[in-house]
Write a protein that holds these residues in place. Sequence first.
Motif, mmCIF file in Angstrom:
data_model
loop_
_atom_site.group_PDB
_atom_site.id
_atom_site.type_symbol
_atom_site.label_atom_id
_atom_site.label_comp_id
_atom_site.label_asym_id
_atom_site.label_seq_id
_atom_site.Cartn_x
_atom_site.Cartn_y
_atom_site.Cartn_z
ATOM 1 N N GLU A 35 0.851 -1.194 0.000
ATOM 2 C CA GLU A 35 0.000 0.000 0.000
ATOM 3 C C GLU A 35 0.882 1.237 0.000
ATOM 4 O OE1 GLU A 35 -2.365 -0.679 3.515
ATOM 5 O OE2 GLU A 35 -3.919 -1.650 2.331
ATOM 6 N N PHE A 36 0.339 2.327 -0.544
ATOM 7 C CA PHE A 36 1.080 3.576 -0.667
ATOM 8 C C PHE A 36 0.303 4.698 0.000
ATOM 9 C CE2 PHE A 36 1.720 7.523 -3.114
ATOM 10 C CZ PHE A 36 3.045 7.741 -2.809
ATOM 11 N N ASP A 37 0.969 5.425 0.882
ATOM 12 C CA ASP A 37 0.343 6.583 1.529
ATOM 13 C C ASP A 37 1.428 7.563 1.964
ATOM 14 O OD1 ASP A 37 -1.476 8.331 2.704
ATOM 15 O OD2 ASP A 37 -1.589 7.205 4.573
ATOM 16 N N GLN A 38 1.547 8.659 1.236
ATOM 17 C CA GLN A 38 2.410 9.758 1.658
ATOM 18 C C GLN A 38 1.524 10.783 2.355
ATOM 19 O OE1 GLN A 38 4.426 11.328 -1.787
ATOM 20 N NE2 GLN A 38 5.908 9.664 -1.832
ATOM 21 N N ALA A 39 2.117 11.539 3.280
ATOM 22 C CA ALA A 39 1.344 12.537 4.025
ATOM 23 C C ALA A 39 2.225 13.725 4.382
ATOM 24 C CB ALA A 39 0.787 11.920 5.307
ATOM 25 N N ILE A 40 1.597 14.874 4.489
ATOM 26 C CA ILE A 40 2.282 16.042 5.039
ATOM 27 C C ILE A 40 2.086 15.976 6.544
ATOM 28 C CG2 ILE A 40 2.318 18.554 5.193
ATOM 29 C CD1 ILE A 40 1.467 18.607 2.261
ATOM 30 N N LEU A 41 3.182 15.840 7.277
ATOM 31 C CA LEU A 41 3.105 15.693 8.725
ATOM 32 C C LEU A 41 3.108 17.041 9.441
ATOM 33 C CD1 LEU A 41 5.573 12.689 9.128
ATOM 34 C CD2 LEU A 41 3.074 12.641 8.879
ATOM 35 N N SER A 42 3.882 17.993 8.905
ATOM 36 C CA SER A 42 3.892 19.324 9.530
ATOM 37 C C SER A 42 4.504 20.339 8.571
ATOM 38 C CB SER A 42 4.689 19.315 10.842
ATOM 39 O OG SER A 42 6.052 19.046 10.597
ATOM 40 N N VAL A 43 4.141 21.589 8.783
ATOM 41 C CA VAL A 43 4.714 22.719 8.060
ATOM 42 C C VAL A 43 4.978 23.785 9.110
ATOM 43 C CG1 VAL A 43 4.349 24.470 6.287
ATOM 44 C CG2 VAL A 43 3.417 22.161 5.961
ATOM 45 N N GLU A 44 6.264 24.127 9.292
ATOM 46 C CA GLU A 44 6.629 25.077 10.345
ATOM 47 C C GLU A 44 7.709 26.033 9.859
ATOM 48 O OE1 GLU A 44 7.911 22.726 13.648
ATOM 49 O OE2 GLU A 44 5.929 21.830 13.945
ATOM 50 N N LYS A 45 7.583 27.290 10.284
ATOM 51 C CA LYS A 45 8.640 28.266 10.000
ATOM 52 C C LYS A 45 9.851 27.927 10.844
ATOM 53 C CE LYS A 45 6.438 32.504 8.467
ATOM 54 N NZ LYS A 45 6.199 33.915 8.806
ATOM 55 N N THR A 46 11.027 28.199 10.293
ATOM 56 C CA THR A 46 12.252 27.988 11.057
ATOM 57 C C THR A 46 12.382 29.097 12.090
ATOM 58 O OG1 THR A 46 13.524 29.216 9.429
ATOM 59 C CG2 THR A 46 13.421 26.818 9.154
ATOM 60 N N SER A 47 13.299 28.907 13.028
ATOM 61 C CA SER A 47 13.466 29.888 14.104
ATOM 62 C C SER A 47 13.861 31.265 13.581
ATOM 63 C CB SER A 47 14.491 29.399 15.126
ATOM 64 O OG SER A 47 15.727 29.187 14.496
ATOM 65 N N ARG A 48 14.567 31.306 12.456
ATOM 66 C CA ARG A 48 14.965 32.600 11.880
ATOM 67 C C ARG A 48 13.863 33.202 11.011
ATOM 68 N NH1 ARG A 48 20.565 31.454 9.244
ATOM 69 N NH2 ARG A 48 19.668 33.033 7.902
ATOM 70 N N GLN A 49 12.766 32.463 10.805
ATOM 71 C CA GLN A 49 11.605 32.936 10.044
ATOM 72 C C GLN A 49 11.897 33.183 8.562
ATOM 73 O OE1 GLN A 49 8.398 33.469 11.700
ATOM 74 N NE2 GLN A 49 9.489 32.331 13.254
ATOM 75 N N ASP A 50 13.067 32.677 8.060
ATOM 76 C CA ASP A 50 13.421 32.932 6.666
ATOM 77 C C ASP A 50 13.129 31.746 5.740
ATOM 78 O OD1 ASP A 50 15.354 31.274 7.693
ATOM 79 O OD2 ASP A 50 17.036 32.314 6.750
ATOM 80 N N SER A 51 12.638 30.662 6.332
ATOM 81 C CA SER A 51 12.283 29.490 5.536
ATOM 82 C C SER A 51 11.205 28.693 6.271
ATOM 83 C CB SER A 51 13.509 28.610 5.268
ATOM 84 O OG SER A 51 14.043 28.122 6.470
ATOM 85 N N VAL A 52 10.649 27.752 5.542
ATOM 86 C CA VAL A 52 9.631 26.882 6.124
ATOM 87 C C VAL A 52 10.111 25.445 5.960
ATOM 88 C CG1 VAL A 52 8.240 26.713 4.013
ATOM 89 C CG2 VAL A 52 7.150 26.394 6.211
ATOM 90 N N GLU A 53 9.935 24.640 7.005
ATOM 91 C CA GLU A 53 10.296 23.239 6.956
ATOM 92 C C GLU A 53 9.035 22.406 6.782
ATOM 93 O OE1 GLU A 53 12.698 22.257 10.358
ATOM 94 O OE2 GLU A 53 14.495 22.998 9.351
#
Length: 179
Positions: free
Chosen positions: A80-98
Amino acid sequence: ADQIEPNLLGQLAYYKPAVGLRFLREVVVGPERFDAAFKQYIRTWALKSPQPADFFRCMENGTGMNLDWFWRGWLLENLEFDQAILSVEKTSRQDSVEIKIGNLKEMVMPVFLRIQFEDGSETELNLPVQIWHYTNQWTTSIPLEGKVVTKVTLDPNKILPDMRVRNNSWTAPKPEVTD
């Protein structure tokens, strides 16, 4: 064939391999590499009795790619196949998103991501299947360049055989309005 429900035999014997080969050609390998490898397979095995392993080996040699993950997941096992987005968070410096992505089942596939921003722009990111070789969670960082992420979508063109698509997107929470 004696272990498969008769109503499903046609789908498993014809439809699934056809869809798999099309997916292999158009998404995984690319038409140019696939066509050259497939033609070589036909030349090599014409009027002979090839086994599945012969096809697998010819395609891997012809494309220069290790496709064990594909043969295993698509043809040899019932995974079976299941990909998921687990989280989206800004980095501590606020210049990127993880963006943390999970592979929740046994089958692996490449990752296709679309990131949409508040200004209406978007960016797409493709990650190779090899990210799943040693882990079932992968985090990628996207520079913000002053933008605000509003939505992240896995497999935006809906080409992967994901069994639960409801975990394939993340939408930024609406800011609270106070009086």
